[in-house]
Design an enzyme around this catalytic site. Structure first.
Site, mmCIF file in Angstrom:
data_model
loop_
_atom_site.group_PDB
_atom_site.id
_atom_site.type_symbol
_atom_site.label_atom_id
_atom_site.label_comp_id
_atom_site.label_asym_id
_atom_site.label_seq_id
_atom_site.Cartn_x
_atom_site.Cartn_y
_atom_site.Cartn_z
ATOM 1 N N GLU A 160 -8.904 23.295 46.666
ATOM 2 C CA GLU A 160 -7.564 23.550 46.111
ATOM 3 C C GLU A 160 -6.495 23.313 47.169
ATOM 4 O O GLU A 160 -5.532 24.067 47.288
ATOM 5 C CB GLU A 160 -7.471 24.972 45.547
ATOM 6 C CG GLU A 160 -8.378 25.207 44.355
ATOM 7 C CD GLU A 160 -8.254 26.604 43.794
ATOM 8 O OE1 GLU A 160 -7.899 26.740 42.599
ATOM 9 O OE2 GLU A 160 -8.504 27.588 44.533
ATOM 10 N N GLU A 264 -15.275 24.389 39.265
ATOM 11 C CA GLU A 264 -14.909 25.777 38.964
ATOM 12 C C GLU A 264 -14.085 25.775 37.678
ATOM 13 O O GLU A 264 -13.051 25.114 37.599
ATOM 14 C CB GLU A 264 -14.092 26.371 40.112
ATOM 15 C CG GLU A 264 -14.012 27.888 40.116
ATOM 16 C CD GLU A 264 -13.240 28.422 41.326
ATOM 17 O OE1 GLU A 264 -12.305 29.219 41.115
ATOM 18 O OE2 GLU A 264 -13.569 28.027 42.460
#
Length: 338
Positions: A160, A264
């Site tokens: 991220e 995810e």
């Protein structure tokens, strides 16, 4: 997704301890310079015996589970297996920068049929400092520990990176520093003969909260094995696969042809959960991803105090939808056998 990662000192096997000792002696004798880890220790560090080359282009679609517990906390695997109707193929967990690699815990996962995936989180560390070689002693130690494990590991470093909520994300760190740090870590692993790591570049999907272009963060095809995407069906952007994942998949296709793993994801509890679970599995299959890793926990939505329930067992309907759609779309692939 912002997740609290705890620090835990991992158990080391005798082999891993010996590896640390060898690395320490090499450093003490000047055999590995502090800022040139990529050239250091190629003759002294034993290479990993396990080769991941045959695993880089899987023919099936894996089903995985992720949470913030250690590999030894196996309850998430058994609970997921009971609810999903099959054991997960991938078990993802988080590790903080500076922590030792849990050799025995990862071996336990692999022996029980799960490909370990470690999300290495540099929460309190500057990526620029990593790129400059200030943490080379740790990187060399980690490389040795992972090589000694002698099994496969999917490794996501600074995931991220396009998320402004992370200290290594936009407004905090330049994309060039991320790329330089990734390459530096990768180069040290390569120089030390580590052959058992699958390198997973893991951005968050591009949405209203993550608007940064992804291309400047990409280290290059020579440094990446899989592309991992993080994205959730939640109260803001996650409505359908076509809006949650497809725009990011199209952007990435412009500069990378690597296999894509949804690294995810989850569907928040709502009156649309069953339909969104169906949409997720169908969309993922059509997109040709190599797997999907589910976040089977309750967690606050990033940037707010809103508690969201991502578990597959929030209702009988959600549980049935997950079991039926994962099977219908052929999610479930054993890395041990293929």
């Amino acid at each position: 997704m912002a997740i609290t990662r705890g620090r835990s000192r991992s158990r080391l096997t005798v082999a891993a301890i010996l590896m640390v000792a060898v690395s320490f002696l090499v450093d003490a004798c000047g055999g590995a310079g502090g800022g040139d880890g990529a050239k250091a220790g190629t003759a002294t560090a034993p290479a990993a015996h396990f080769q991941v080359s045959s695993m880089l282009k899987p023919s099936g679609r894996a089903l995985g589970v992720v949470d913030d517990k250690t590999p030894w906390q196996y309850g998430i695997v058994t609970a997921f297996a009971k609810e999903a109707g099959r054991a997960p193929d991938i078990r993802e967990y988080y590790s903080s920068w500076g922590d030792d690699f849990d050799t025995e815990g990862n071996a336990f996962l692999w022996q029980h049929g799960q490909l370990p995936m470690m999300a290495l989180v540099p929460s309190d560390t500057s990526l620029a400092d990593i790129a400059k070689g200030k943490d080379d002693a740790y990187i060399r130690r980690l490389a040795g520990q992972i090589a000694a494990y002698d099994g496969p590991l999917a490794l996501s470093f600074a995931g991220e990176m396009n998320g402004p909520w992370n200290s290594w994300g936009p407004q905090h760190t330049e994309p060039a520093d991320f790329v330089a740090s990734w390459k530096h870590v990768h180069d040290i692993f390569t120089a030390r003969g580590v052959t058992n790591v699958i390198w997973v570049w893991t951005p968050h999907v591009v949405d209203s909260g993550t608007t940064a272009k992804l291309r400047p963060y990409y280290p290059g095809n020579a440094y990446v094995d899989w592309v991992g995407l993080i994205g959730y069906y939640g109260p803001i952007d996650g409505v359908a696969f076509s809006s949650l994942f497809t725009p990011t998949l199209r952007q990435i296709a412009g500069f990378s042809g690597k296999p894509v793993l949804i690294a995810e994801t989850g569907v928040a509890q709502s009156n649309r959960k069953e339909a969104q679970i169906r949409d997720l599995f169908l969309g993922a299959r059509k997109a040709g991803v190599i797997g999907l890793i589910w976040y089977d926990q309750r967690k606050n939505w990033p940037g707010s105090k809103q508690l969201m329930d991502w578990r597959i067992s929030t209702s009988v309907g959600a549980l049935a939808a997950f079991q039926v759609e994962s099977a219908r779309n052929s999610f479930g692939h054993s890395f041990k056998n293929g």
